[in-house]
Design a protein around this motif. Structure first.
Motif, PDB file in Angstrom:
ATOM      1  N   LEU A 128       5.433 -76.518 -32.038  1.00 35.61           N
ATOM      2  CA  LEU A 128       6.464 -75.674 -31.419  1.00 35.61           C
ATOM      3  C   LEU A 128       7.216 -74.867 -32.471  1.00 35.61           C
ATOM      4  O   LEU A 128       7.522 -73.689 -32.263  1.00 35.61           O
ATOM      5  CB  LEU A 128       7.430 -76.521 -30.592  1.00 35.61           C
ATOM      6  N   GLU A 129       7.510 -75.484 -33.610  1.00 35.45           N
ATOM      7  CA  GLU A 129       8.223 -74.780 -34.687  1.00 35.45           C
ATOM      8  C   GLU A 129       7.393 -73.605 -35.224  1.00 35.45           C
ATOM      9  O   GLU A 129       7.904 -72.498 -35.405  1.00 35.45           O
ATOM     10  CB  GLU A 129       8.527 -75.765 -35.819  1.00 35.45           C
ATOM     11  N   ARG A 132       7.225 -70.811 -32.592  1.00 37.02           N
ATOM     12  CA  ARG A 132       8.506 -70.119 -32.507  1.00 37.02           C
ATOM     13  C   ARG A 132       8.682 -69.174 -33.693  1.00 37.02           C
ATOM     14  O   ARG A 132       9.087 -68.027 -33.540  1.00 37.02           O
ATOM     15  CB  ARG A 132       9.632 -71.160 -32.467  1.00 37.02           C
ATOM     16  N   LYS A 133       8.323 -69.650 -34.881  1.00 36.51           N
ATOM     17  CA  LYS A 133       8.461 -68.863 -36.107  1.00 36.51           C
ATOM     18  C   LYS A 133       7.662 -67.557 -36.040  1.00 36.51           C
ATOM     19  O   LYS A 133       8.120 -66.514 -36.496  1.00 36.51           O
ATOM     20  CB  LYS A 133       7.989 -69.698 -37.299  1.00 36.51           C
ATOM     21  N   ASN A 135       6.529 -66.165 -33.171  1.00 35.22           N
ATOM     22  CA  ASN A 135       6.666 -65.579 -31.827  1.00 35.22           C
ATOM     23  C   ASN A 135       5.326 -65.519 -31.082  1.00 35.22           C
ATOM     24  O   ASN A 135       4.918 -64.497 -30.553  1.00 35.22           O
ATOM     25  CB  ASN A 135       7.310 -64.189 -31.894  1.00 35.22           C
ATOM     26  N   LYS A 137       2.931 -66.954 -28.050  1.00 35.06           N
ATOM     27  CA  LYS A 137       2.994 -67.607 -26.741  1.00 35.06           C
ATOM     28  C   LYS A 137       1.664 -68.320 -26.494  1.00 35.06           C
ATOM     29  O   LYS A 137       0.587 -67.767 -26.746  1.00 35.06           O
ATOM     30  CB  LYS A 137       3.232 -66.585 -25.622  1.00 35.06           C
ATOM     31  N   ASP A 160      11.168 -73.661 -25.061  1.00 28.27           N
ATOM     32  CA  ASP A 160      10.606 -72.636 -25.940  1.00 28.27           C
ATOM     33  C   ASP A 160       9.811 -71.566 -25.171  1.00 28.27           C
ATOM     34  O   ASP A 160       9.555 -70.491 -25.706  1.00 28.27           O
ATOM     35  CB  ASP A 160       9.690 -73.255 -26.989  1.00 28.27           C
ATOM     36  N   ASP A 162       8.995 -68.735 -22.107  1.00 23.89           N
ATOM     37  CA  ASP A 162       9.780 -67.655 -21.480  1.00 23.89           C
ATOM     38  C   ASP A 162       9.730 -67.719 -20.001  1.00 23.89           C
ATOM     39  O   ASP A 162       8.837 -67.899 -19.339  1.00 23.89           O
ATOM     40  CB  ASP A 162       9.280 -66.290 -21.953  1.00 23.89           C
TER      41      ASP A 162
END
Length: 162
Positions: A128-129, A132-133, A135, A137, A160, A162
């Motif tokens: 997940l990190e 996220r870093k 961007n 999906k 996390d 959208d």
């Protein structure tokens, strides 16, 4: 296969068989007509008149057969154009078992990433990190047992997204 649910290959075979039968019947009918025309030879004054008339009839017959063939071909192509889109599916079934779809045609170059969450959660936070870093999906597929065992990870994945 049930009544109206035929594969594309089966539909083409049926159409081709029907066309072959019709052409065969037309050939037999044409042969009989030619034999009858041979008997009508007496009605012409000369052999040249008979040959000229016979040639004219042959040309007309060939023209009519060509037009019939073209119309049949057009009808067949239209039928294919109507049936083909219905024959294309986006499913991957083997022996009645649904399998994942690995590839689909798209206009733009892109890929889809997915993670199977079925056992353990030691890498979930790291994954997940990183996502996220950058961007990125993705799709997570979670089994019921995994969801029950790791509800906090399920909430983190949801948060996390959208």
């Amino acid at each position: 296969m049930s009544g109206n649910k035929r594969t594309w290959n089966e539909k083409c075979k049926l159409i081709l068989n029907e066309l072959e039968k019709r052409i065969y019947i037309e050939d037999i009918t044409e042969e009989r007509k030619r034999k009858r025309r041979g008997n009508d030879r007496r009605q012409y004054q000369t052999k040249a008149e008979w040959k000229k008339e016979n040639f004219r009839q042959e040309v007309m017959l060939r023209a009519v057969m060509s037009v019939a063939f073209i119309l049949t071909t057009i009808a067949l192509i239209q039928g294919i154009a109507k049936v083909l889109p219905e024959s294309i599916t986006v499913s991957n079934t083997v022996n009645g078992r649904e399998l994942p779809i690995y590839c689909v045609q798209t206009e733009k170059p892109q890929i889809a990433l997915s993670f199977d969450a079925a056992w353990g959660n030691e890498d979930t936070a790291t994954i997940l990190e990183i996502l996220r870093k950058h961007n990125v999906k993705v799709t997570f597929f979670m089994t019921g047992g995994w969801v029950e065992s790791y509800p906090e990870d399920v909430k983190a994945i949801l948060a996390d997204g959208d």
